[in-house]
Design an enzyme around this catalytic site. Structure first.
Site, short mmCIF file in Angstrom:
data_model
loop_
_atom_site.label_atom_id
_atom_site.label_comp_id
_atom_site.label_asym_id
_atom_site.label_seq_id
_atom_site.Cartn_x
_atom_site.Cartn_y
_atom_site.Cartn_z
N GLU A 20 0.83 -1.20 0.00
CA GLU A 20 0.00 0.00 0.00
C GLU A 20 0.87 1.26 0.00
O GLU A 20 1.86 1.32 0.72
CB GLU A 20 -0.89 -0.03 1.25
CG GLU A 20 -1.75 1.21 1.47
CD GLU A 20 -2.39 1.20 2.83
OE1 GLU A 20 -3.42 1.89 3.00
OE2 GLU A 20 -1.89 0.52 3.74
N LYS A 52 -9.73 1.79 -2.57
CA LYS A 52 -10.08 1.30 -1.24
C LYS A 52 -11.45 1.81 -0.83
O LYS A 52 -11.74 3.00 -0.93
CB LYS A 52 -9.02 1.75 -0.23
CG LYS A 52 -9.21 1.21 1.17
CD LYS A 52 -8.09 1.68 2.09
CE LYS A 52 -8.25 1.13 3.50
NZ LYS A 52 -7.20 1.63 4.41
N CYS A 78 -5.08 -2.73 2.79
CA CYS A 78 -4.91 -2.49 4.23
C CYS A 78 -5.99 -3.20 5.03
O CYS A 78 -6.22 -4.39 4.86
CB CYS A 78 -4.88 -0.99 4.51
SG CYS A 78 -4.40 -0.56 6.20
#
Length: 547
Positions: free
Chosen positions: A315, A376, A422
């Site tokens: 990430e 995300k 994440c």
């Protein structure tokens, strides 16, 4: 010892009139001790003590306020201790947010404490004894599941993760997650711990016969659990085409360098070298010759043959979102250094058409073109977005924009992949597109924010549980560690520890057939909780009516 009332503000005095200090200290301490059961300690026996004493408290009170205080204080202690590592994220920018250091763990604990207070209070709807303890276990799990919806969701430290013990023991214990998910594990663990713990106490309010039944049934349940887990672990068979060879690059970049945008060129070169080394390992595994061209040559794009290779960068791999988004040359350089790979999955910031930042995963084709982009969807409260009710500006520029949710990427030359960025991986039952099931999962993350603490280990336990729940192999690239790959049983294939700079190649196996949890998701633990709760409360009402 009594505290002089005139030294205390009115709200504190009001609290102390309801809960004495000894009671409050005991509940807070029990909650904090419960955190020892979480990864990486996994000290499961402490649950018998903590939940046993909490259950005894609920069984010996008729006041819902006292029960609520017991649960709330217990929950506050549990989350404050279990989330201590959140402080590390603030320390990264301590020169600017030094005043905020005490708030992450304590603030989250204060917000989450009601998810323990409400179940404790509502458990009094059931009669004292086994029924009340059963109702509490169901209510605790339901409240735990509700944390998916707090802010953008904050489901850290679900007690089911306590069973993800490293090694074969954990492999066996977590297999039932394939049938009922992590929340189902939480329900069973809280139910068993509360009943058995209360039965083991010297001053237990349960009858000797009931205590014997509980202890005998608990031991039998553990043996059956282990037997079923072992059967599934040793007999589950992958089906279909094998997964790709995943090359995982762990650059080990300190977060201070990324926040300060220091050495972006050096970081970029580091990832290029790691990618080249990792792809060479992958080619060697396949007994394939390396590309005939040097990665520094401008036309060094190779064709894929044999089992596909894909490399993963973590990430927000390096400072500077514009390098990947706006520079075809930079993307082409990456793929030249990864010559032989069918695709590269790169964690990077990007800016959308409306000028909003997004935390993204870019899928690069062999020629460097952006084949697809995943944004995300689950943003971190206070880290990536700022809740609107906070009056102080904590998140720079108001935070990021969220993506639409779980997707499956269909990339040329690769089996369909489910991307996760994440902490999206901690959301049980919400990591794949159920209408377009992927054949493997790719998780890119940056746990450098949290230091060498329990946080990265708790995160890794969630990765492992998602593999079991979905029956899918998963590859995880973490900036500072812990990078790892698991098969569809949650068995570790290969890993790279904390604070190491390296790359490794791991062949991912074929996925397992879709598990019951993959098919029906959270409806399974939800139904189990409701059935248990109704059984406990309805029997209570029946007994009251007969009386």
């Amino acid at each position: 010892m009594r505290v002089p009332r005139f030294f205390l503000p009115p709200p504190v005095r009001a609290c102390l009139t309801r809960v004495n200090l000894r009671f409050a200290g005991r509940m807070l301490g029990l909650g904090a001790l419960t955190a020892l059961a979480l990864p990486p300690v996994h000290f499961l026996p402490v649950l018998l003590l903590s939940f046993g004493l909490l259950g005894q408290t609920l069984n010996t009170t008729t006041q819902w306020k006292r029960a609520a205080w017991a649960g709330g204080l217990f929950g506050f202690g549990f989350y404050a201790a279990g989330l201590y590592w959140l402080i590390n994220a603030v320390l990264i920018r301590a020169d600017e947010f030094w005043w905020f250091v005490p708030f992450p763990s304590l603030g989250c604990a204060l917000i989450l404490a009601p998810t323990a207070a409400v179940p404790a209070a509502l458990s009094l709807l059931a009669a004292p004894g086994v029924r009340r303890l059963g109702a509490f276990a169901a209510l605790w799990t339901l409240a735990d599941m509700s944390r998916t919806f707090l802010f953008s969701g904050f489901t850290w430290n679900a007690l089911g993760s306590c069973l993800a013990i490293p090694g074969v023991v954990g492999d066996i214990l977590i297999q039932p997650a394939a049938w009922m998910g992590e929340d189902g594990l939480t329900l069973c663990l809280v139910l068993l711990s509360t009943l058995a713990g209360a039965a083991c106490l010297r001053g237990s309010t349960l009858s000797p016969r009931t205590r014997s039944i509980i202890l005998g049934g608990g031991i039998s349940a553990i043996l059956v659990w282990a037997a079923l887990g072992a059967v599934r672990f040793y007999t589950a068979t992958p089906a279909g085409e094998e997964g790709p060879i995943a090359v995982i690059a762990q650059g080990n970049v300190p977060e201070t360098e990324k926040v300060g945008r220091l050495n972006p060129r050096d970081i970029f070169l580091r990832y290029l070298r790691l990618t080249h080394d990792g792809v060479q390992q992958a080619l060697a595994l396949e007994h394939r010759a390396p590309p005939p061209t040097d990665p520094t040559e401008s036309d060094a794009v190779s064709e894929d043959t044999g089992r596909p290779i894909v490399f993963l960068w973590p990430e927000t791999s390096f400072p500077g979102y514009d390098l990947l988004q706006d520079s075809p040359q930079a993307r082409a350089i990456i793929m030249r250094w990864g010559g032989g790979a069918a695709a590269g999955l790169i964690g990077a910031l990007r800016m959308d058409e409306q000028g909003r930042y997004r935390n993204a995963m870019l899928a690069l084709a062999p020629d460097g073109a952006v084949e697809d982009v995943y944004d995300k969807a689950r943003l971190v409260p206070f880290g990536e977005y700022q809740p609107p009710f906070i009056p102080l500006q904590i998140v720079p520029q108001g935070g990021m924009a969220a993506g639409p949710g779980p997707r499956t990427l269909h990339l040329r030359g690769l089996p369909p992949v489910g991307p996760l960025i994440c902490y999206e991986v901690i959301f049980s039952g919400d990591v794949t597109d159920r209408h377009d099931r992927p054949r493997w999962l790719a998780n890119v993350t940056n746990d450098a924010w949290f230091g060498n603490s329990a946080g990265p280990r708790q995160h890794l336990a969630s990765v492992r549980l998602r593999a079991v729940e979905e029956g899918l192999p998963i590859a995880r690239a973490a900036n500072t560690g812990i990078s790892a790959a698991y098969d569809g049983r949650g068995h570790l294939l290969q890993s790279l520890g904390w604070n190491r700079t390296a790359a490794f190649a791991v062949p991912l196996p074929a996925p397992l057939p879709a598990t019951p949890f993959a098919l029906y998701g959270q409806s399974i633990p939800l139904s189990a909780c409701i059935i248990l709760l109704v059984a406990c409360i309805s029997r209570t009402r029946k007994h009251k009516k007969n009386a």
